[in-house]
Design an enzyme around this catalytic site. Structure first.
Site, PDB file in Angstrom:
ATOM      1  N   ALA A   1       0.804  -1.224   0.000  1.00  0.00           N
ATOM      2  CA  ALA A   1       0.000   0.000   0.000  1.00  0.00           C
ATOM      3  C   ALA A   1       0.841   1.280   0.000  1.00  0.00           C
ATOM      4  CB  ALA A   1      -0.936   0.003   1.204  1.00  0.00           C
TER       5      ALA A   1
ATOM      6  N   HIS B   1      -3.657  -9.835  -4.790  1.00  0.00           N
ATOM      7  CA  HIS B   1      -4.983  -9.616  -4.196  1.00  0.00           C
ATOM      8  C   HIS B   1      -6.020  -9.223  -5.234  1.00  0.00           C
ATOM      9  CE1 HIS B   1      -2.764  -8.938  -0.128  1.00  0.00           C
ATOM     10  NE2 HIS B   1      -2.938 -10.211  -0.408  1.00  0.00           N
TER      11      HIS B   1
ATOM     12  N   CYS C   1     -25.784  -8.749 -12.490  1.00  0.00           N
ATOM     13  CA  CYS C   1     -25.423  -9.333 -13.778  1.00  0.00           C
ATOM     14  C   CYS C   1     -26.513  -9.023 -14.808  1.00  0.00           C
ATOM     15  CB  CYS C   1     -25.277 -10.839 -13.591  1.00  0.00           C
ATOM     16  SG  CYS C   1     -24.883 -11.747 -15.093  1.00  0.00           S
TER      17      CYS C   1
ATOM     18  N   CYS D   1     -28.167 -12.753 -15.670  1.00  0.00           N
ATOM     19  CA  CYS D   1     -28.969 -13.549 -14.738  1.00  0.00           C
ATOM     20  C   CYS D   1     -29.443 -12.770 -13.510  1.00  0.00           C
ATOM     21  CB  CYS D   1     -28.188 -14.787 -14.298  1.00  0.00           C
ATOM     22  SG  CYS D   1     -26.901 -14.409 -13.104  1.00  0.00           S
TER      23      CYS D   1
HETATM   24 ZN   LIG Z   1     -24.848 -13.833 -13.972  1.00  0.00          ZN
END
Ligand SMILES: [Zn+2]
Length: 254
Positions: free
Chosen positions: A28, A124, A157, A160
């Protein structure tokens, strides 16, 4: 510059010059001069109402994605607008000149890539891309659509309706395997590891320099605070890296 620091810089330059497989490990501290707050240091100010260890774990994310987004949205916005500083820029030049092989970073801000570094291993993850937790659809840059967040407290999303998770590694999550293996190989084969701006507190990332050391690498640490490897390092420079690192690089670059 203090005489003591000047001597340490001189020794660091000699060691790096003599190395053939040098890698850099950043934390950092290299990004705070670019305005990216280090949430581990107290009084960073941005997130006083959140405890990152509570909101940024995988289980917390699954239960309360809205709290997680309340915490990470300012960081994503800052990272997108941030510019690499002299330390990032010099490391990119060091790679281009063949002096260092790669940068292994704990940061998720993408500033090494913005500076022009090519071989960057993000232990990370990064805040630039995201993945749907339900169907696995991958989202490239600009996935965090502000319009969406006006309607909902977290992005969904488009296929979906599942919750999107930025590709940053949360507490309780495994590090990305490919990045981890690559970083391990680089450290174990390195003849020199330069730690910049990391207090080496976060496990397991912090075990990499130690592993390199066990395989015979020379270790140089340039960070403001003490680390658990200081007593094993060849050179420890407890000084502001934004002054020391460019100075080291200037002496090494053609
Ligand atoms: Zn999705």
């Amino acid at each position: 510059m203090l005489k003591r620091d000047e001597e340490l810089i001189h020794s660091a330059v000699e060691k790096i010059q003599a190395s053939k497989r040098a890698v850099v490990f950043t934390g950092a501290g290299i990004s705070t001069p670019s305005g990216i707050p280090d949430f581990r240091s107290p009084h960073s100010g941005l997130w006083e109402q959140y405890d990152p260890f509570e909101v940024a774990s995988l289980s917390a994310f699954r239960h309360h994605p809205e709290k997680f987004y309340g915490w990470i949205r300012p960081l994503i916005a800052i990272a997108r607008a941030a510019k690499p500083n002299q330390a990032h820029l010099y490391l990119a030049r060091m790679e281009a000149a063949g002096i260092i092989q790669a940068v292994i970073t704990q940061n998720i801000d993408g500033l090494h890539q913005k500076a022009g570094s090519k071989e960057v291993i993000e232990l990370h993850g990064n805040a630039k891309t995201a993945t749907c937790l339900a169907c696995g659809k991958h989202y490239e840059d600009n996935w965090l659509i502000e319009e969406q967040l006006e309607k909902s407290h977290y992005p969904r999303c488009s296929d979906c309706g599942g919750v999107l998770k930025p590709d940053v590694i949360l507490f309780e999550e495994q590090l990305p395997l490919k990045a981890w293996m690559r970083a391990h190989d680089l450290c174990d084969q390195a003849d020199l590891i330069l730690v910049v701006g990391s207090s080496l507190e976060v496990y397991p990332a912090n075990s990499l320099p130690e592993s390199g050391l066990a395989h015979g690498a020379c270790l140089i640490i340039n960070t403001m605070t003490d680390t658990h490897l200081d007593h094993l390092a060849d050179i420890v420079i407890h000084a502001d890296l934004i002054e020391t690192l460019p100075e080291i690089c200037r002496r090494l670059l053609p």
